[in-house]
Design an enzyme around this catalytic site. Sequence first.
Site, PDB file in Angstrom:
ATOM      1  N   CYS A  53     -41.648  34.292 -71.931  1.00  0.00           N
ATOM      2  CA  CYS A  53     -40.551  33.792 -71.336  1.00  0.00           C
ATOM      3  C   CYS A  53     -40.080  34.779 -70.429  1.00  0.00           C
ATOM      4  O   CYS A  53     -39.129  34.492 -69.759  1.00  0.00           O
ATOM      5  CB  CYS A  53     -39.418  33.575 -72.343  1.00  0.00           C
ATOM      6  SG  CYS A  53     -38.851  34.953 -73.005  1.00  0.00           S
ATOM      7  N   CYS A  63     -37.489  33.585 -76.801  1.00  0.00           N
ATOM      8  CA  CYS A  63     -38.222  32.591 -77.096  1.00  0.00           C
ATOM      9  C   CYS A  63     -38.972  32.378 -78.582  1.00  0.00           C
ATOM     10  O   CYS A  63     -39.585  31.644 -79.056  1.00  0.00           O
ATOM     11  CB  CYS A  63     -39.533  32.440 -76.259  1.00  0.00           C
ATOM     12  SG  CYS A  63     -40.445  33.619 -75.983  1.00  0.00           S
ATOM     13  N   CYS A  83     -39.456  37.827 -80.004  1.00  0.00           N
ATOM     14  CA  CYS A  83     -38.532  37.848 -78.747  1.00  0.00           C
ATOM     15  C   CYS A  83     -37.253  36.981 -79.088  1.00  0.00           C
ATOM     16  O   CYS A  83     -37.269  35.813 -79.667  1.00  0.00           O
ATOM     17  CB  CYS A  83     -39.192  37.074 -77.502  1.00  0.00           C
ATOM     18  SG  CYS A  83     -38.343  36.751 -76.046  1.00  0.00           S
ATOM     19  N   CYS A  93     -40.154  51.292 -75.701  1.00  0.00           N
ATOM     20  CA  CYS A  93     -38.833  51.616 -76.077  1.00  0.00           C
ATOM     21  C   CYS A  93     -38.072  50.142 -75.686  1.00  0.00           C
ATOM     22  O   CYS A  93     -38.049  50.029 -74.657  1.00  0.00           O
ATOM     23  CB  CYS A  93     -38.384  52.650 -75.286  1.00  0.00           C
ATOM     24  SG  CYS A  93     -36.611  53.381 -75.669  1.00  0.00           S
ATOM     25  N   CYS A 127     -41.745  40.075 -72.083  1.00  0.00           N
ATOM     26  CA  CYS A 127     -42.417  39.000 -72.850  1.00  0.00           C
ATOM     27  C   CYS A 127     -42.980  38.081 -72.058  1.00  0.00           C
ATOM     28  O   CYS A 127     -42.822  37.697 -70.870  1.00  0.00           O
ATOM     29  CB  CYS A 127     -40.915  38.105 -73.629  1.00  0.00           C
ATOM     30  SG  CYS A 127     -41.977  36.683 -74.548  1.00  0.00           S
TER      31      CYS A 127
END
Length: 128
Positions: A101, A52, A49, A121, A98
């Site tokens: 976060c 984070c 991510c 995607c 995510c």
Amino acid sequence: MTEKVTKTEQEWMQQLGLDAYKVVRMKGTERAGTSRVLLAEKRDGMFVCSGCGADLFASDTKFESGTGWPSFYQPVSDDAVEEEVDKGFFMTRTEVHCAKCDGHLGHVFPDGPQPTGQRYCINGVSLK
């Protein structure tokens, strides 16, 4: 349960920059084909991510979907991402974010390859 990363909007903007902030924090979508580096990435490793640093997708689950966005057939673990219904843009889709976060990643569709049949995607600016 994953402990959530929280920051002020100003901290997110400073960390991500304007383009990534619009996608990751404001649930935007980058134009298809703009993540050329990640689209071409073939090395073994982990896509994490951009907000984070949490592990999201293993490189061996990445595939060429022809959509212009990095695509994967499954997240690295069941608790890496969370999904919710997105009824924007006059359609119903499943948004992926995510789990750590709440950063917007993209959407998942039921037209991917086996073994899962799923196509995550993902916006390139949401990943590192």
